[in-house]
Design a protein around this motif. Structure first.
Motif, PDB file in Angstrom:
ATOM      1  N   ARG A  27     -28.974  43.731  33.791  1.00  0.00           N
ATOM      2  CA  ARG A  27     -28.556  42.332  33.886  1.00  0.00           C
ATOM      3  C   ARG A  27     -29.168  41.669  35.117  1.00  0.00           C
ATOM      4  N   PHE A  28     -29.107  42.349  36.262  1.00  0.00           N
ATOM      5  CA  PHE A  28     -29.643  41.755  37.481  1.00  0.00           C
ATOM      6  C   PHE A  28     -31.167  41.650  37.439  1.00  0.00           C
ATOM      7  N   VAL A  29     -31.813  42.570  36.751  1.00  0.00           N
ATOM      8  CA  VAL A  29     -33.264  42.473  36.582  1.00  0.00           C
ATOM      9  C   VAL A  29     -33.602  41.188  35.831  1.00  0.00           C
ATOM     10  N   GLU A  30     -32.919  40.956  34.728  1.00  0.00           N
ATOM     11  CA  GLU A  30     -33.164  39.741  33.949  1.00  0.00           C
ATOM     12  C   GLU A  30     -32.884  38.496  34.776  1.00  0.00           C
ATOM     13  N   GLN A  31     -31.779  38.510  35.513  1.00  0.00           N
ATOM     14  CA  GLN A  31     -31.391  37.332  36.291  1.00  0.00           C
ATOM     15  C   GLN A  31     -32.325  37.090  37.468  1.00  0.00           C
ATOM     16  N   SER A  32     -32.944  38.144  37.985  1.00  0.00           N
ATOM     17  CA  SER A  32     -33.923  37.961  39.055  1.00  0.00           C
ATOM     18  C   SER A  32     -35.147  37.236  38.528  1.00  0.00           C
ATOM     19  N   GLY A  33     -35.495  37.476  37.280  1.00  0.00           N
ATOM     20  CA  GLY A  33     -36.581  36.707  36.676  1.00  0.00           C
ATOM     21  C   GLY A  33     -36.233  35.236  36.563  1.00  0.00           C
ATOM     22  N   TRP A  34     -34.984  34.945  36.236  1.00  0.00           N
ATOM     23  CA  TRP A  34     -34.559  33.550  36.145  1.00  0.00           C
ATOM     24  C   TRP A  34     -34.571  32.868  37.509  1.00  0.00           C
ATOM     25  N   ALA A  35     -34.401  33.653  38.592  1.00  0.00           N
ATOM     26  CA  ALA A  35     -34.429  33.068  39.935  1.00  0.00           C
ATOM     27  C   ALA A  35     -35.776  32.418  40.235  1.00  0.00           C
ATOM     28  N   ALA A  36     -36.851  32.910  39.616  1.00  0.00           N
ATOM     29  CA  ALA A  36     -38.159  32.288  39.809  1.00  0.00           C
ATOM     30  C   ALA A  36     -38.149  30.841  39.315  1.00  0.00           C
ATOM     31  N   GLU A  37     -37.457  30.614  38.214  1.00  0.00           N
ATOM     32  CA  GLU A  37     -37.307  29.260  37.680  1.00  0.00           C
ATOM     33  C   GLU A  37     -36.559  28.370  38.670  1.00  0.00           C
ATOM     34  N   LEU A  38     -35.506  28.908  39.267  1.00  0.00           N
ATOM     35  CA  LEU A  38     -34.735  28.135  40.245  1.00  0.00           C
ATOM     36  C   LEU A  38     -35.592  27.789  41.454  1.00  0.00           C
ATOM     37  N   HIS A  39     -36.375  28.743  41.943  1.00  0.00           N
ATOM     38  CA  HIS A  39     -37.222  28.475  43.103  1.00  0.00           C
ATOM     39  C   HIS A  39     -38.251  27.384  42.809  1.00  0.00           C
ATOM     40  N   THR A  40     -38.767  27.372  41.601  1.00  0.00           N
ATOM     41  CA  THR A  40     -39.707  26.309  41.236  1.00  0.00           C
ATOM     42  C   THR A  40     -39.035  24.947  41.311  1.00  0.00           C
ATOM     43  N   ALA A  41     -37.797  24.878  40.823  1.00  0.00           N
ATOM     44  CA  ALA A  41     -37.056  23.616  40.883  1.00  0.00           C
ATOM     45  C   ALA A  41     -36.723  23.239  42.322  1.00  0.00           C
ATOM     46  N   LEU A  42     -36.269  24.208  43.108  1.00  0.00           N
ATOM     47  CA  LEU A  42     -35.882  23.935  44.488  1.00  0.00           C
ATOM     48  C   LEU A  42     -37.054  23.482  45.347  1.00  0.00           C
ATOM     49  N   ALA A  43     -38.243  23.935  45.019  1.00  0.00           N
ATOM     50  CA  ALA A  43     -39.415  23.618  45.848  1.00  0.00           C
ATOM     51  C   ALA A  43     -39.631  22.117  45.981  1.00  0.00           C
ATOM     52  N   GLY A  44     -39.171  21.348  45.003  1.00  0.00           N
ATOM     53  CA  GLY A  44     -39.371  19.904  45.054  1.00  0.00           C
ATOM     54  C   GLY A  44     -38.278  19.137  45.754  1.00  0.00           C
ATOM     55  N   TYR A  45     -37.239  19.833  46.261  1.00  0.00           N
ATOM     56  CA  TYR A  45     -36.135  19.122  46.918  1.00  0.00           C
ATOM     57  C   TYR A  45     -36.650  18.392  48.151  1.00  0.00           C
ATOM     58  N   PRO A  46     -36.384  17.078  48.262  1.00  0.00           N
ATOM     59  CA  PRO A  46     -36.984  16.284  49.340  1.00  0.00           C
ATOM     60  C   PRO A  46     -36.193  16.230  50.639  1.00  0.00           C
ATOM     61  N   GLY A  47     -34.976  16.771  50.650  1.00  0.00           N
ATOM     62  CA  GLY A  47     -34.131  16.640  51.835  1.00  0.00           C
ATOM     63  C   GLY A  47     -34.427  17.672  52.902  1.00  0.00           C
ATOM     64  N   GLU A  48     -33.809  17.478  54.077  1.00  0.00           N
ATOM     65  CA  GLU A  48     -33.960  18.405  55.186  1.00  0.00           C
ATOM     66  C   GLU A  48     -32.923  19.521  55.079  1.00  0.00           C
ATOM     67  N   LEU A  49     -33.335  20.742  55.407  1.00  0.00           N
ATOM     68  CA  LEU A  49     -32.431  21.885  55.401  1.00  0.00           C
ATOM     69  C   LEU A  49     -32.691  22.738  56.644  1.00  0.00           C
ATOM     70  N   PRO A  50     -31.650  23.370  57.200  1.00  0.00           N
ATOM     71  CA  PRO A  50     -31.859  24.269  58.336  1.00  0.00           C
ATOM     72  C   PRO A  50     -32.558  25.546  57.883  1.00  0.00           C
ATOM     73  N   VAL A  51     -33.172  26.249  58.812  1.00  0.00           N
ATOM     74  CA  VAL A  51     -33.906  27.472  58.512  1.00  0.00           C
ATOM     75  C   VAL A  51     -32.972  28.682  58.593  1.00  0.00           C
ATOM     76  N   LEU A  52     -32.899  29.441  57.492  1.00  0.00           N
ATOM     77  CA  LEU A  52     -32.132  30.688  57.441  1.00  0.00           C
ATOM     78  C   LEU A  52     -30.758  30.558  58.119  1.00  0.00           C
ATOM     79  N   SER A  53     -30.056  29.519  57.752  1.00  0.00           N
ATOM     80  CA  SER A  53     -28.755  29.238  58.368  1.00  0.00           C
ATOM     81  C   SER A  53     -27.684  30.294  58.083  1.00  0.00           C
TER      82      SER A  53
END
Length: 322
Positions: free
Chosen positions: A137-163
């Motif tokens: 299950r976690f293997v499959e869901q880790s693949g889906w995390a790649a999709e989330l990272h692609t979406a997150l990459a376009g977020y325009p706001g400011e975020l702290p580093v490794l908070s």
């Protein structure tokens, strides 16, 4: 109205869950929402209260890990990021449309309201199938995390580093000096030395990690914080949303899960950097020992990870010049 005396699985509620139900219901009433049959969906660092029959879930913090103002700031970042993702069509549990997208203060707690989703195949069912089924299950869901990272990459706001690491860990390590929770003096010294390395890393991420793929992240392991529904999967729990190398979100997943993420994303991870992020993630768990006096059941749960930290090589300043 009668408060629910058990959670969604029929288990009797803890005292903190009972308190959380009362806080969630009072906050909801102030917002014009009436819950006739509130139910606890989850009870750990946060208590999730479904304001049934309304399609609303309230997240009530059960432990004060950070000052109230800092928690509210984290929640505003979370609501902004998740709201942006939801508006962009990403698969996330949405902020509730029945209340404003902002934290709600009640009884000294800062609450966040989410849309209720009907979860299918909950984690406990996968766990009942054994370790192999759970890893699949976690293997499959880790693949889906790649999709989330692609979406997150376009977020325009400011975020702290490794908070989740800096500054969050500092007061937890200070508390462990007063109540070590089984750590030796040498181990406390090691944890503080590792935190100094992490602080230097966060202070100059581009300089320390040239070439790293740095972007907005889920912050707390998207492979684990995900719900399966009749309409597909939805990522949840962005409370630690942050900015950093994508390897942070993949720290401590199984090698098969790393390989699946690489396949799904079409690009390799930096395995040396993944090792650094894993050691930093283990340090984060060490810091969490500070909350055991308030939540004793966490001690046995964290013991295997603490042992893994003891076995792994410590974070040392040489990682800053890799």
């Amino acid at each position: 109205m009668t408060h629910s005396q058990s959670d969604s699985s029929g288990t009797s509620l803890s005292e903190r869950a009972e308190r959380a139900v009362g806080i969630a219901v009072r906050a909801a009433r102030r917002l014009g929402l009436r819950a006739e049959d509130p139910r606890v969906l989850h009870d750990m660092f946060n208590v999730l209260v479904h304001l049934a029959p309304l399609p609303v879930v309230v997240r009530v913090p059960s432990l004060a890990l950070v000052p109230a103002a800092e928690l509210a700031a984290k929640q505003r970042r979370e609501l902004d990021v998740v709201g942006w993702l939801a508006d962009s069509g990403a698969p996330v549990v949405r902020p509730s449309p029945l209340v404003p997208r902002e934290p709600v203060e009640c009884d000294g707690r800062s609450l966040v309201f989410w849309e209720f989703v009907d979860e299918r195949e909950p984690m406990r069912e996968a766990a009942a199938g054994g370790l192999e089924a759970l890893e699949d299950r976690f293997v499959e869901q880790s693949g889906w995390a790649a999709e989330l990272h692609t979406a997150l990459a376009g977020y325009p706001g400011e975020l702290p580093v490794l908070s989740p690491l800096v500054p969050t860990l500092a007061p937890l390590l200070a508390a462990l000096r007063k109540d070590p929770q089984g750590l030796t003096t040498a181990e406390l010294d090691r944890a503080e030395q590792e935190y100094a390395v992490v602080e230097a890393l966060v202070a100059d991420l581009p300089g320390c990690l040239p070439g790293a793929r740095v972007q907005p992240l889920h912050g707390d392991g998207p492979s684990y914080n995900l719900l399966r529904t009749a309409d597909g999967h939805l990522f949840s729990d962005f409370e630690d949303v942050t900015r950093g190398p994508v390897e942070w979100d993949l720290a401590l997943v199984a090698p098969r899960a790393v390989a699946e993420y690489e396949r799904a994303s079409g690009r390799p991870l930096d395995h040396a950097l993944l090792d650094i992020m894993e050691r930093a993630r283990l340090l984060q768990v060490v810091g969490a020992l500070a909350v055991v006096p308030s939540m004793p059941e966490l001690g046995p749960m964290m013991a295997p990870t603490i042992d893994l930290w003891r076995q792994r090589a410590p974070l040392t300043p040489d990682v800053l010049s890799r």
